[in-house]
Design a protein around this motif. Structure first.
Motif, PDB file in Angstrom:
ATOM      1  N   TYR B  41       0.836  -1.205   0.000  1.00 52.92           N
ATOM      2  CA  TYR B  41       0.000   0.000   0.000  1.00 52.92           C
ATOM      3  C   TYR B  41       0.875   1.262   0.000  1.00 52.92           C
ATOM      4  N   THR B  42       1.900   1.250   0.857  1.00 48.46           N
ATOM      5  CA  THR B  42       2.822   2.390   0.956  1.00 48.46           C
ATOM      6  C   THR B  42       3.548   2.608  -0.370  1.00 48.46           C
ATOM      7  N   PHE B  43       3.948   1.496  -0.972  1.00 43.15           N
ATOM      8  CA  PHE B  43       4.680   1.541  -2.247  1.00 43.15           C
ATOM      9  C   PHE B  43       3.838   2.261  -3.317  1.00 43.15           C
ATOM     10  N   GLY B  44       2.552   1.936  -3.372  1.00 43.95           N
ATOM     11  CA  GLY B  44       1.648   2.576  -4.326  1.00 43.95           C
ATOM     12  C   GLY B  44       1.559   4.073  -4.089  1.00 43.95           C
ATOM     13  N   ALA B  45       1.493   4.468  -2.805  1.00 43.75           N
ATOM     14  CA  ALA B  45       1.400   5.893  -2.464  1.00 43.75           C
ATOM     15  C   ALA B  45       2.676   6.635  -2.877  1.00 43.75           C
ATOM     16  N   TYR B  46       3.827   6.013  -2.661  1.00 46.96           N
ATOM     17  CA  TYR B  46       5.092   6.650  -3.048  1.00 46.96           C
ATOM     18  C   TYR B  46       5.207   6.764  -4.573  1.00 46.96           C
ATOM     19  N   LEU B  47       4.697   5.765  -5.285  1.00 53.82           N
ATOM     20  CA  LEU B  47       4.761   5.844  -6.746  1.00 53.82           C
ATOM     21  C   LEU B  47       3.842   6.954  -7.263  1.00 53.82           C
ATOM     22  N   ALA B  48       2.739   7.201  -6.553  1.00 53.10           N
ATOM     23  CA  ALA B  48       1.862   8.322  -6.922  1.00 53.10           C
ATOM     24  C   ALA B  48       2.610   9.637  -6.733  1.00 53.10           C
ATOM     25  N   TYR B  49       3.364   9.703  -5.637  1.00 49.73           N
ATOM     26  CA  TYR B  49       4.169  10.909  -5.362  1.00 49.73           C
ATOM     27  C   TYR B  49       5.192  11.126  -6.485  1.00 49.73           C
ATOM     28  N   TYR B  50       5.844  10.027  -6.908  1.00 49.40           N
ATOM     29  CA  TYR B  50       6.836  10.103  -7.990  1.00 49.40           C
ATOM     30  C   TYR B  50       6.182  10.580  -9.286  1.00 49.40           C
ATOM     31  N   THR B  51       5.042   9.964  -9.568  1.00 52.93           N
ATOM     32  CA  THR B  51       4.335  10.278 -10.815  1.00 52.93           C
ATOM     33  C   THR B  51       3.980  11.764 -10.872  1.00 52.93           C
ATOM     34  N   LEU B  52       3.448  12.266  -9.769  1.00 55.15           N
ATOM     35  CA  LEU B  52       2.986  13.659  -9.767  1.00 55.15           C
ATOM     36  C   LEU B  52       4.138  14.658  -9.684  1.00 55.15           C
ATOM     37  N   SER B  53       5.154  14.310  -8.885  1.00 55.16           N
ATOM     38  CA  SER B  53       6.256  15.270  -8.746  1.00 55.16           C
ATOM     39  C   SER B  53       7.118  15.335 -10.007  1.00 55.16           C
ATOM     40  N   ASN B  54       7.085  14.292 -10.847  1.00 55.77           N
ATOM     41  CA  ASN B  54       7.858  14.306 -12.096  1.00 55.77           C
ATOM     42  C   ASN B  54       6.989  14.593 -13.325  1.00 55.77           C
ATOM     43  N   ASN B  55       5.752  15.016 -13.071  1.00 57.52           N
ATOM     44  CA  ASN B  55       4.808  15.355 -14.145  1.00 57.52           C
ATOM     45  C   ASN B  55       4.621  14.222 -15.159  1.00 57.52           C
ATOM     46  N   ILE B  56       4.596  13.007 -14.671  1.00 54.04           N
ATOM     47  CA  ILE B  56       4.361  11.847 -15.548  1.00 54.04           C
ATOM     48  C   ILE B  56       2.845  11.670 -15.695  1.00 54.04           C
ATOM     49  N   ILE B  60      -0.024   6.359 -17.035  1.00 59.42           N
ATOM     50  CA  ILE B  60       1.245   5.607 -17.135  1.00 59.42           C
ATOM     51  C   ILE B  60       1.743   5.254 -15.727  1.00 59.42           C
ATOM     52  N   GLY B  61       1.661   6.238 -14.815  1.00 59.39           N
ATOM     53  CA  GLY B  61       2.065   6.013 -13.421  1.00 59.39           C
ATOM     54  C   GLY B  61       1.275   4.883 -12.800  1.00 59.39           C
ATOM     55  N   TYR B  62      -0.019   4.873 -13.099  1.00 58.66           N
ATOM     56  CA  TYR B  62      -0.905   3.840 -12.547  1.00 58.66           C
ATOM     57  C   TYR B  62      -0.506   2.454 -13.070  1.00 58.66           C
ATOM     58  N   ILE B  63      -0.269   2.372 -14.393  1.00 58.81           N
ATOM     59  CA  ILE B  63       0.099   1.074 -14.995  1.00 58.81           C
ATOM     60  C   ILE B  63       1.453   0.588 -14.445  1.00 58.81           C
ATOM     61  N   VAL B  64       2.395   1.530 -14.331  1.00 64.59           N
ATOM     62  CA  VAL B  64       3.723   1.180 -13.789  1.00 64.59           C
ATOM     63  C   VAL B  64       3.582   0.672 -12.350  1.00 64.59           C
ATOM     64  N   THR B  65       2.742   1.358 -11.568  1.00 64.84           N
ATOM     65  CA  THR B  65       2.516   0.934 -10.170  1.00 64.84           C
ATOM     66  C   THR B  65       1.979  -0.494 -10.127  1.00 64.84           C
ATOM     67  N   PHE B  66       1.001  -0.739 -10.962  1.00 60.26           N
ATOM     68  CA  PHE B  66       0.369  -2.062 -11.001  1.00 60.26           C
ATOM     69  C   PHE B  66       1.402  -3.145 -11.348  1.00 60.26           C
ATOM     70  N   LEU B  67       2.196  -2.872 -12.391  1.00 54.61           N
ATOM     71  CA  LEU B  67       3.164  -3.874 -12.849  1.00 54.61           C
ATOM     72  C   LEU B  67       4.308  -4.062 -11.854  1.00 54.61           C
ATOM     73  N   LEU B  68       4.831  -2.931 -11.343  1.00 48.31           N
ATOM     74  CA  LEU B  68       5.947  -3.036 -10.392  1.00 48.31           C
ATOM     75  C   LEU B  68       5.530  -3.757  -9.109  1.00 48.31           C
ATOM     76  N   SER B  69       4.333  -3.442  -8.631  1.00 48.49           N
ATOM     77  CA  SER B  69       3.886  -4.091  -7.398  1.00 48.49           C
ATOM     78  C   SER B  69       3.621  -5.581  -7.637  1.00 48.49           C
ATOM     79  N   ALA B  70       3.143  -5.913  -8.839  1.00 51.42           N
ATOM     80  CA  ALA B  70       2.960  -7.340  -9.162  1.00 51.42           C
ATOM     81  C   ALA B  70       4.325  -8.038  -9.149  1.00 51.42           C
ATOM     82  N   CYS B  71       5.353  -7.353  -9.657  1.00 50.49           N
ATOM     83  CA  CYS B  71       6.718  -7.914  -9.644  1.00 50.49           C
ATOM     84  C   CYS B  71       7.197  -8.116  -8.204  1.00 50.49           C
TER      85      CYS B  71
END
Lengths: 317, 247
Positions: B41-56, B60-71
């Motif tokens: 859960y925390t990992f997903g929240a941090y990836l949202a922070y990354y996505t927004l702070s880097n203007n991604i 795409i951020g959502y899909i990356v979160t889904f795939l990375l967390s599955a990994c």
């Protein structure tokens, strides 16, 4: 020759070896205050406090057959009660009150939890500890119009490093020597019988309920004591005293020490020193070390068979 | 929408239901208490922070979160299968994994808390709708699965894993899917709800503990299959109502 005498005779050599090891460890500890090195004294006090906490965990594991991942409950509770009472009274009253109330509450809690099976015991103690950790952030007390507590925690009177060293040393040495003597005495036999098989122990007339109460009382008593010493060392109590890393510390020590009392003390010292070193290099990096040990714990258990882990393997069939 | 108490109650119930279903599904199929769900859960929240702070792009951020967390779920499953021989060992491994993930996040992010409320496109209304869609999707997928031939095998695994294996059910495969899917779902939940609080490495423990309690209570009814998860949702709603009235 009675069974008790034969048991004592058989274990005499092991007992003497353990007492010699403890004597060497405590001789070194005795010399540390003479170095006048503040940092060395501080790190030794912290290690002694963690050793006391690990010994309380060891007692429940070795004689009660339970892996307690909620050992931070008496640890944190005693410190919290002491600090809150200190807001309204003097230090000595708050220390005794905090220790007694924490011991009583956690004894009752662990005693009631003894009714559930071993695996559920691990989960419930762990979950209860996290719950307290979450709740402790909201504990606030209003005294004379001022609000204390919350995330900041509570303050406690500062204590001189020498008096704290002496107190921790006296408690650690007496607790470990008593536990070492007890481990090799015939008095530990009913506890070990109960630990291995509660039903069989009951069938041979061992008063199991009394043993459960004794085990939880001694564990809570020692763990509460370590919590108070910890609060005195930092002159502060915070929600972090209920945190996960406090709860898993004795478990990690047990993996490294094979549940031998001198090794428990040495492993506690090693972990505290290593944590401090890693923390100075990179803050909180020591928790990564804890995490790796936890992940590898079943593998490490193949080399370091702590009694708790051995029982997992037995229960696994 | 979020301003009304009822809406808040519904939102917190939906949030806890997703968490509780994930915890429960993992426990029933994989046969261990996955404490790494807190860090998923925390990992997903941090990836949202990354996505927004880097203007991604948020998608795409959502899909990356889904795939990375599955990994990350795959890695956890591999470690558990390799080292954990029983429920307790597997749970302890997941605890170690959770702490490791949290500490990696803590070490790589020296600031204690992160707030992304102003940058996030997830307004309270969007958050509520997305969470509701996520919950309904999970329930729909579970309903379809339990109605199909796979559902019988899942129920069998839930009831008695050992017996299921004797009758040729590949329980390890189900456990694998349960671990990675719950990991991905909770990271997604963390991603969606990240703008509702200050992000820090320990944010996952509070909902995890509540979800474990809810799942534990629901298991007293000794239900299997889809009805168990519907009961989880009902109990979560009751729990949220009681907590709301008490607090």
């Amino acid at each position: 020759m009675s069974i008790a005498d034969r048991y004592m005779e058989k274990n005499k050599k092991n007992r003497n070896t353990m007492l010699t090891q403890l004597f060497i460890i405590f001789s070194v500890m005795f010399l540390i205050p003479f170095t006048n090195n503040y940092f060395l004294n501080w790190i030794f006090i912290l290690s002694m406090i963690y050793s006391i906490l690990s010994l309380s965990w060891f007692f429940m594991d070795e004689f009660g057959g339970r892996v307690n991942l909620g050992i931070a409950i008496p640890f944190g509770l005693s410190a919290y009660i002491t600090s809150i009472t200190y807001l309204m009274s003097n230090l000595w009253v708050s220390l005794i009150f905090g220790w007694m109330i924490s011991t009583a509450c956690t004894t009752l809690f662990f005693y009631l939890l003894y009714r559930i099976d071993r695996v559920s015991f691990v989960f419930i103690t762990f979950i209860s500890c996290i719950l307290l950790w979450i709740v402790s952030h909201s504990v606030v007390v209003k005294v004379d119009g001022f609000i204390y507590g919350g995330e900041e925690g509570f303050s406690l009177s500062s204590t001189s490093i020498l008096s704290l060293y002496t107190t921790s040393f006296v408690f650690l040495s007496s607790i470990s020597i008593v536990l070492a003597m007890f481990s090799f005495s015939h008095m530990s036999l009913p506890f070990k019988a109960f630990r291995d098989d509660e039903k069989s122990a009951r069938s041979v007339g061992i008063k199991v309920e009394r043993l459960k109460l004794l085990i939880t009382l001694i564990t809570s008593c020692i763990a509460s004591l370590s919590g108070i010493l910890y609060a005195l060392l930092f002159s502060h109590t915070s929600p972090e005293m209920f945190s996960i890393h406090i709860s898993i510390f004795p478990f990690i020590v047990s993996i490294l020490s094979r549940n031998s009392i001198p090794r428990i003390i040495l492993a506690s010292f090693l972990l505290v020193a290593l944590s401090d070193y890693m923390n100075s290099a990179l803050p909180n990096s020591y928790l990564l070390l804890y995490a790796i040990i936890l992940i590898l714990s079943p593998k490490l258990a193949n080399f370091r068979v702590s009694s708790a882990i051995l029982r997992w393997r037995i229960s696994d069939g | 929408m979020i301003a009304t108490p009822i809406a808040y109650l519904i939102y917190s119930s939906i949030f806890l239901s997703i968490f509780s279903i994930s915890v429960s599904l993992n426990f029933r199929i994989s046969k261990f208490l996955n404490l790494a769900h807190a860090s998923a859960y925390t990992f997903g929240a941090y990836l949202a922070y990354y996505t927004l702070s880097n203007n991604i792009n948020i998608l795409i951020g959502y899909i990356v979160t889904f795939l990375l967390s599955a990994c990350l779920g795959v890695v956890l499953f591999a470690v558990v299968i390799k080292l954990g021989k029983n429920l307790l060992q597997a749970t302890i491994i997941s605890l170690g994994y959770s702490i490791a993930l949290e500490e990696v996040l803590r070490i790589t992010h020296p600031t204690g808390y992160y707030l992304i409320i102003s940058q996030s496109p997830f307004t309270p209304e969007i958050r509520e709708i997305l969470s509701a869609i996520l919950l309904l999707s999970i329930l729909l997928i579970l309903a379809i699965l339990y109605k199909s031939s796979v559902g019988i095998k899942m129920k069998f695994t839930e009831d008695d894993r050992f017996l299921a294996e004797i009758y040729g059910v590949n329980t390890e495969r189900f456990a694998f899917y349960a671990v990675i899917s719950t990991f991905a779902v909770l990271s997604t939940l963390g991603f969606i709800t990240s703008s509702s609080y200050a992000i820090s490495p320990t944010i996952g423990w509070n909902p995890l503990v509540t979800s474990i309690l809810i799942s534990g209570f629901t298991s007293l009814f000794r239900l299997t299959g889809f009805s168990h998860f519907v009961t989880v949702v009902l109990i979560t709603f009751i729990y949220s109502t009681v907590m709301y009235l008490v607090i």
